[in-house]
Every structure is written in structure tokens, then in C-alpha cells.
Motif scaffolding. Sequence first.
Motif, mmCIF file in Angstrom:
data_model
loop_
_atom_site.group_PDB
_atom_site.id
_atom_site.type_symbol
_atom_site.label_atom_id
_atom_site.label_comp_id
_atom_site.label_asym_id
_atom_site.label_seq_id
_atom_site.Cartn_x
_atom_site.Cartn_y
_atom_site.Cartn_z
ATOM 1 N N UNK A 84 8.885 122.526 -60.499
ATOM 2 C CA UNK A 84 8.787 123.950 -60.842
ATOM 3 C C UNK A 84 8.584 124.782 -59.578
ATOM 4 N N UNK A 85 7.692 124.329 -58.707
ATOM 5 C CA UNK A 85 7.460 125.041 -57.441
ATOM 6 C C UNK A 85 8.733 125.095 -56.598
ATOM 7 N N UNK A 86 9.435 123.977 -56.533
ATOM 8 C CA UNK A 86 10.663 123.886 -55.746
ATOM 9 C C UNK A 86 11.719 124.845 -56.300
ATOM 10 N N UNK A 87 11.850 124.881 -57.618
ATOM 11 C CA UNK A 87 12.833 125.751 -58.258
ATOM 12 C C UNK A 87 12.482 127.225 -58.032
ATOM 13 N N UNK A 88 11.202 127.564 -58.174
ATOM 14 C CA UNK A 88 10.779 128.948 -57.929
ATOM 15 C C UNK A 88 11.060 129.350 -56.487
ATOM 16 N N UNK A 89 10.729 128.476 -55.562
ATOM 17 C CA UNK A 89 10.950 128.752 -54.149
ATOM 18 C C UNK A 89 12.444 128.959 -53.879
ATOM 19 N N UNK A 90 13.250 128.095 -54.442
ATOM 20 C CA UNK A 90 14.702 128.187 -54.273
ATOM 21 C C UNK A 90 15.218 129.501 -54.846
ATOM 22 N N UNK A 142 1.980 134.923 -62.150
ATOM 23 C CA UNK A 142 3.157 134.542 -62.918
ATOM 24 C C UNK A 142 3.095 133.184 -63.586
ATOM 25 N N UNK A 143 1.909 132.671 -63.822
ATOM 26 C CA UNK A 143 1.782 131.358 -64.468
ATOM 27 C C UNK A 143 1.967 131.494 -65.972
ATOM 28 N N UNK A 144 2.439 130.418 -66.590
ATOM 29 C CA UNK A 144 2.438 130.353 -68.045
ATOM 30 C C UNK A 144 1.016 130.001 -68.476
ATOM 31 N N UNK A 145 0.743 130.120 -69.761
ATOM 32 C CA UNK A 145 -0.595 129.767 -70.246
ATOM 33 C C UNK A 145 -0.885 128.289 -69.974
ATOM 34 N N UNK A 146 0.100 127.426 -70.165
ATOM 35 C CA UNK A 146 -0.096 125.995 -69.927
ATOM 36 C C UNK A 146 -0.334 125.719 -68.446
ATOM 37 N N UNK A 147 0.428 126.381 -67.574
ATOM 38 C CA UNK A 147 0.239 126.192 -66.139
ATOM 39 C C UNK A 147 -1.152 126.659 -65.706
ATOM 40 N N UNK A 148 -1.597 127.789 -66.260
ATOM 41 C CA UNK A 148 -2.937 128.291 -65.942
ATOM 42 C C UNK A 148 -3.994 127.299 -66.420
ATOM 43 N N UNK A 149 -3.778 126.736 -67.594
ATOM 44 C CA UNK A 149 -4.707 125.735 -68.133
ATOM 45 C C UNK A 149 -4.796 124.535 -67.198
ATOM 46 N N UNK A 150 -3.654 124.048 -66.757
ATOM 47 C CA UNK A 150 -3.622 122.891 -65.853
ATOM 48 C C UNK A 150 -4.229 123.234 -64.493
ATOM 49 N N UNK A 151 -3.823 124.345 -63.938
ATOM 50 C CA UNK A 151 -4.244 124.728 -62.589
ATOM 51 C C UNK A 151 -5.738 125.048 -62.527
ATOM 52 N N UNK A 152 -6.229 125.751 -63.555
ATOM 53 C CA UNK A 152 -7.636 126.169 -63.557
ATOM 54 C C UNK A 152 -8.560 125.134 -64.195
ATOM 55 N N UNK A 153 -7.948 124.093 -64.766
ATOM 56 C CA UNK A 153 -8.699 123.045 -65.450
ATOM 57 C C UNK A 153 -9.551 123.631 -66.578
ATOM 58 N N UNK A 154 -8.902 124.504 -67.362
ATOM 59 C CA UNK A 154 -9.525 125.150 -68.513
ATOM 60 C C UNK A 154 -8.649 124.796 -69.723
ATOM 61 N N UNK A 155 -9.256 124.413 -70.854
ATOM 62 C CA UNK A 155 -8.449 124.083 -72.037
ATOM 63 C C UNK A 155 -7.528 125.247 -72.431
#
Length: 176
Positions: A84-90, A142-155
Motif C-alpha cells: 500500500x505504501x509503495x502504491x501510494x508513493x508511486x 488519509x488512513x482508512x479506519x482499519x489502517x488507523x486501527x492497525x497503526x495506532x494499535x487501537x481496536x
Amino acid sequence: MSYSLEDHIVQLLEKGDQAAINLLYENYSDSLYGVILKITKNEELAQDALQESFVKIWKNAKRYDSSKAKLFTWLYRIARNTAIDKLRSFNNRFHKEVQIDKSDVYILPTASLNQDVIDLKEHVTKLEEKYQIVLNALFFEGMTQQEASDELDIPLGTIKSRLKIGLRDLRKIFND
């Protein structure tokens, strides 16, 4: 209890043994490449993302916790996020608009802009920190809710609740 290949790889990872990365590549690279290719839809990007994924896997090997996730799940998350990071960067690099000195674009007078919207980031800082963190991740990063959950370690459910409450509180600030 049988001793599995996964257990063996995990032990090697814990020791920092480079044989682990070879075993990971031999046994998981095809599956991870498939996941990455599905996201990037570009073979060159997918190959780069796979290589970056294995670098991240090796660098973070000591952080893997088998009580939190199966090995493949952990590998999958790293590969998915890297893709996802690679695609966004591209996409950012190749879809930026070329700016010129003179523009024919009509410029709106600043009086017609909604001043409340311009101050949005400032208004967000008036919220409790737990709501600020979620709103910043979702709206300004610009994170999705799931990405924010994963990144922030919050359910995920907590992310949704904090978003709803944060937006409600923000609405109150705007209506004052």
C-alpha cells in the motif's frame, strides 16, 4: 506435539539466524508476492515491495510475537502495508500536477472561502487527545479506519466510536 516448520522459523528469527530469512523466502514469498501484486497491479512495484517487505521482516524479526498472530498473518500484514505504501508513493510521484508560473485557473477571492474550514486543524486541537489522534489519522493522514486501527494499535470498534464522538464534539465547537 509436533514441531512445525513455522516453529522452526520462529526460533531462528528469535536467534537472529539468517537461515530464517531463507526459509521465509522459500516458503512464503510466492503467497506474499500474490498479495502484493493484487494490491499494486504492477509487477515491478510488486517485486520492489516484496523485497522491501523481507527487509522489514528481517529488521523487525525480534518484535514478532507468536501469541498475538500466526507467522503468516504477521508476514501478510507487513507485505500488505508495504504494498500500500509503495502504491501510494508511486501514485503520488507520477500523478502530481505540473505547476507553471502563469495559471489560467480562476482564483477565488479569499472572502468567499469558509474561514471555519480553514481553521479545521486548529479546531481539532481543542478536542480530547484520544479523539485528535483518530481524526488526524483518518482525515489529515488519509488512513482508512482499519489502517488507523492497525497503526495506532487501537481496536477498530474504538476507532469508529472515537471518530463518531470526535466529529460530534467538533460540530459543537463549530456551532459555538
